[in-house]
Design an enzyme around this catalytic site. Sequence first.
Site: not given
Ligand code: GLP
Length: 247
Positions: A66, A135, A140, A133
Amino acid sequence: MFKVICVKDYERVSDIAFETMKPFLKDGSVLGLATGSSPIGLYKRMIEDHKTNGTSYKNIYTFNLDEYVGLPLDHSESYWTFMHKQLFDHIDIDDSHIHIPSGLGDLEANAKAYDEAMDKMVVDIQVLGIGSDGHIGFNEPNTPFDETTHVTELTEQTRKDNARFFDPLGEEVPHQAITMGPANIMRAKNVLLVANGANKAQAIHDMIKGEVSEACPASILQRHPSVTVVVDEAAASMLEETDYEKR
Ligand code: GLP
């Protein structure tokens, strides 16, 4: 099918993630990559392995999950910058083998082009983090499971979670992102999901033990034949001991 491995802390999460990734670091492999803080330790180990063992990425291809909409590539918080800083600048990957969805210009066309590029290859292993959440990528809650690459509105929860990166710049978290859809993720041959910290415990529980529902995007992974989940004790705290292998 989940193989859940629970370890003491983030360093061990990253060790086991690297062990899982290692067999795929060979010519012709296609890696699905993720951003966020969770895979940083894995990327550090991939860089170390490249430097000490000479593991080459010259014939490896990558597809990232993404990107934020509207951030210039060289913005410090773009996922393009993140991936170059955390991994690509330190290995010998060919720039033309790197795929990151573009959040600039004609977004519909970018999404279509990304799906077309992905259709030509099969991801051997898809790295994932998980949002608090539930995702995955930026899919989402309530994203249809059959969705491919698309533009999405970020939820307030996700924007709050990611504010820690934008606040110091005095900037707002973008409202939209472009992301692979659940359908793209499910096409990967293998999935490697890493998570640590108590704020991920509910999402990890719902992904593994909850019903398969678009309300928890990660729950679709219950239908995938090969998912390795590596979590620390805090992220596993809502699971039963029989749900995981302790290492
Ligand atoms: C973002 C990314 C996700 C990732 C999530 C969790 O939203 N788009 O791919 O898994 O954050 O991030 P973190 O690993 O910093 O908790």
